[in-house]
Design a protein around this motif. Structure first.
Motif, PDB file in Angstrom:
ATOM      1  N   SER A 333       0.903  -1.279  -0.020  1.00  0.00           N
ATOM      2  CA  SER A 333       0.078   0.152  -0.045  1.00  0.00           C
ATOM      3  C   SER A 333       0.952   1.164  -0.159  1.00  0.00           C
ATOM      4  O   SER A 333       0.561   2.035  -0.434  1.00  0.00           O
ATOM      5  N   SER A 335       3.785   1.714  -1.525  1.00  0.00           N
ATOM      6  CA  SER A 335       4.180   1.899  -2.848  1.00  0.00           C
ATOM      7  C   SER A 335       3.244   2.504  -3.387  1.00  0.00           C
ATOM      8  O   SER A 335       3.483   3.431  -4.516  1.00  0.00           O
ATOM      9  N   VAL A 336       2.027   2.282  -3.354  1.00  0.00           N
ATOM     10  CA  VAL A 336       1.092   3.003  -4.186  1.00  0.00           C
ATOM     11  C   VAL A 336       0.838   4.388  -3.742  1.00  0.00           C
ATOM     12  O   VAL A 336       0.231   5.336  -4.552  1.00  0.00           O
ATOM     13  N   HIS A 337       0.989   4.729  -2.379  1.00  0.00           N
ATOM     14  CA  HIS A 337       0.578   6.314  -1.954  1.00  0.00           C
ATOM     15  C   HIS A 337       1.741   7.081  -1.778  1.00  0.00           C
ATOM     16  O   HIS A 337       1.369   8.438  -1.686  1.00  0.00           O
ATOM     17  N   ARG A 408      -1.528   7.950 -15.073  1.00  0.00           N
ATOM     18  CA  ARG A 408      -0.840   6.737 -14.412  1.00  0.00           C
ATOM     19  C   ARG A 408       0.516   7.321 -13.790  1.00  0.00           C
ATOM     20  O   ARG A 408       1.263   7.893 -14.546  1.00  0.00           O
ATOM     21  N   THR A 409       0.714   6.674 -12.617  1.00  0.00           N
ATOM     22  CA  THR A 409       1.871   7.367 -11.979  1.00  0.00           C
ATOM     23  C   THR A 409       3.141   6.745 -12.504  1.00  0.00           C
ATOM     24  O   THR A 409       3.127   5.747 -13.390  1.00  0.00           O
ATOM     25  N   THR A 413       0.381   3.175 -11.215  1.00  0.00           N
ATOM     26  CA  THR A 413      -0.755   3.246 -10.519  1.00  0.00           C
ATOM     27  C   THR A 413      -1.783   3.946 -11.241  1.00  0.00           C
ATOM     28  O   THR A 413      -1.322   5.184 -11.519  1.00  0.00           O
ATOM     29  N   TYR A 415      -4.946   6.684 -11.766  1.00  0.00           N
ATOM     30  CA  TYR A 415      -5.743   7.673 -11.292  1.00  0.00           C
ATOM     31  C   TYR A 415      -6.855   8.061 -12.177  1.00  0.00           C
ATOM     32  O   TYR A 415      -6.557   8.640 -13.566  1.00  0.00           O
ATOM     33  N   SER A 460      -6.320   5.467  -1.909  1.00  0.00           N
ATOM     34  CA  SER A 460      -6.908   4.292  -2.544  1.00  0.00           C
ATOM     35  C   SER A 460      -8.107   3.713  -1.732  1.00  0.00           C
ATOM     36  O   SER A 460      -7.911   3.695  -0.406  1.00  0.00           O
TER      37      SER A 460
END
Length: 549
Positions: A333, A335-337, A408-409, A413, A415, A460
């Protein structure tokens, strides 16, 4: 909502339907259940963080009043390991001992269990058990645990590093080579313990006639807990019923299955009597998984105009002595934020999981989100300092613009949408940010301290994809709604009654919401990650619409 119905309830403030019984003390928690023949379980726990078990003497406990059974690891017998929700390639797996046999790897690990006719008799017998330990070197700091020569939490693994997870996107080296400023930040995210209103607890009952096992559990995820328990016990899942009655808080820590629950279910089958275990506050602190426990470092490449063009992050996560089913979720999580709402085209992240002789860690109040958000927001503040820009302004310059969506990051990820600058400007307006800055300057002239914090983040929600719901109109015209989403205080019954009532055009008082029982509900995921209204509510809305049609 369909055009044929009017939205009468969703969005309206209403008195919660589930509250009257709770405020009157008429709720039904695990500890409130009184089954015929109920006996009680207690554990003897290690006072050492790391030690070899030389001998366990249980004779006195076996002869104590009211004692039905005394159990050590050899009595418990072989059980399968705890399944993991996520397992990373090359991950070194430390065995979670349900009762420790040769070595204890953290304080609070159980080495023996007693079943007795009352909780007090079980605890009295626990005090009669004698254990001889040989202390072993222990490590509690995840950074020290990675150094050469550090004590090994699990010598059989040959290392304290459980996994290494690299993620990269863009030309990070090029971004740093062209940067005007390079800022560095280090953040220690202290270990925190969840303290729900209700500690963990379980009742397990085996029916030899039907060969069915029923477990009442303080859980956020009845179906996941049932699946894990069935796998560990090698028990037919279709004959295992798991019930989550009223659950007094959780927020992540009541997500996984714990060893006490496994021992209770095992002994209930063997003894043929229902068994209850309720955690004390001290046990809860020692054994329920903790949150955060991470150290993260970042360096950012910043242009002369304050644009973050590159980011390097290293995060070390303290996993504790062993993994539970959800332990890998916070690093993933994170790594996503960690890139937040900012357009950072070039980034790399190295996440490292480390074993220490401490309590296990896992999701709690954010599950990795706060670790990532805190780090990138500290980076933004440091970048504002070196460039001389206002903290709000540097964030505004780096926010992903509306026209960039879907976005896309650098880590891939997606958005889907957003207008982050508009949201930030609205907050600045509502807070009278300029007025606050003027006030701050005046206060500081008088030698007083006044700080103003600025932060922005993307979270997320609705994670892990799906949820289930059943809507049934009874012959009386009343409605029963069954949700797979299992609450621990969020108010599902009221919220979901509003959704179903509006979908069907009935009074919300005429909707009864049922939850928390794997026998009556469809297969489901559970409650965590801000997913209940979005997924659980949508599933019921869809079911209600189909019923109406």
């Amino acid at each position: 909502m369909p055009e044929t119905t009017q939205q009468q309830y969703v969005g309206r403030p209403l008195k919660r339907m589930e509250d009257p019984k709770l405020i009157r003390g008429q709720g039904q928690y695990v500890e409130d259940l009184k089954l015929s023949g109920l006996v009680y379980l207690a554990f003897l726990r290690s006072p050492y963080a790391h030690a070899r078990v030389i001998a366990i003497r249980t004779d006195a406990a076996r002869k104590a009043p009211g004692v039905i059974r005394v159990v050590t690891a050899k009595d418990l017998g072989p059980l399968r390991p705890i399944p993991y929700l996520v397992a990373l390639p090359g991950m070194k797996q430390a065995r979670c001992q349900y009762l420790a046999d040769e070595v204890v790897d953290s304080t609070g690990v159980p080495v023996a269990a007693v079943v007795a006719e009352s909780p007090s008799l079980a605890r009295d017998a626990i005090d009669l058990i004698e254990v001889e330990y040989e202390p072993l070197p222990a490590v509690s700091d995840p950074e020290l645990a990675l150094r050469p020569g550090a004590p090994l939490a699990h010598p059989e693994l040959g290392t304290n590093q459980a996994f290494s997870l690299p993620v990269k996107g863009g030309d990070v080296g090029g971004a740093f080579a062209q940067a005007t400023h390079i800022v560095k930040v280090r953040v220690e995210h202290n270990r925190i313990a969840g303290v729900p209103m209700e500690p963990r607890g379980v009742i397990a009952r085996y029916d030899p006639g039907t060969e069915e096992l029923t477990v009442w559990l303080t859980t956020q995820t009845p179906f996941s807990a049932r699946a894990d328990l069935a796998a560990i016990l090698d028990f037919p899942e279709q004959k295992l019923r798991l019930i989550a009655p009223d659950v007094g808080g959780g927020f992540g820590v009541k997500g996984p299955l714990y060893r006490e629950e496994i021992v209770a279910a095992t002994l209930a089958r063997r003894l043929g009597r229902p068994i209850q275990w309720m955690s004390t506050r001290n046990e809860d602190l020692l054994t329920t998984h903790h949150g955060r426990a991470a150290v993260s470092e970042a360096e950012a490449a910043v242009s002369k105009d304050g644009e973050l063009t590159g980011l390097r992050v290293k995060a070390i996560f303290d996993l504790g002595a062993h993994l539970l089913s959800h332990s890998i979720v916070p690093p993933m999580s994170h790594s996503v934020h960690v890139l937040g709402p900012y357009r950072i085209p070039n980034a790399e992240l190295l996440s490292i999981g480390v074993y220490t002789n401490t309590a296990p860690t896992g999701p709690y109040r954010g599950s990795g989100r706060p670790v990532g958000v805190y780090l990138i927001e500290r980076v933004m503040d440091e970048a504002a300092r070196v460039t001389g820009l206002d903290p709000v302004e540097i964030r505004r310059r780096n926010l992903i613009p509306p026209e960039a969506f879907p976005y896309r990051t650098a880590f891939g990820t997606p958005y889907d949408s957003g207008d982050y600058a508009r949201a930030l400007d609205r907050v600045v307006e509502l807070a009278d940010y300029r007025g606050l800055r003027r006030e701050q300057a005046e206060v500081r002239k008088r030698g007083e301290i006044m700080g103003i914090g600025v932060a922005a983040y993307v979270e997320s929600t609705n994670v892990l994809g799906w949820e289930s719901g059943v809507v049934r109109v009874e012959r009386s015209g009343k409605v029963t709604a069954i949700t797979g989403s299992s609450p621990h205080g969020q108010g599902h019954e009221t919220t979901f009654a509003q959704v179903v009532a509006d979908s069907l055009g009935v009074a919300y008082e005429d909707v009864a919401v049922r939850h928390g029982d794997t026998l009556g509900a469809p297969q489901a995921v559970g409650t965590f990650g801000s997913r209940s209204a979005g997924l659980g509510g949508s599933a019921l809305a869809q079911a209600a619409m189909e019923v109406r049609e």
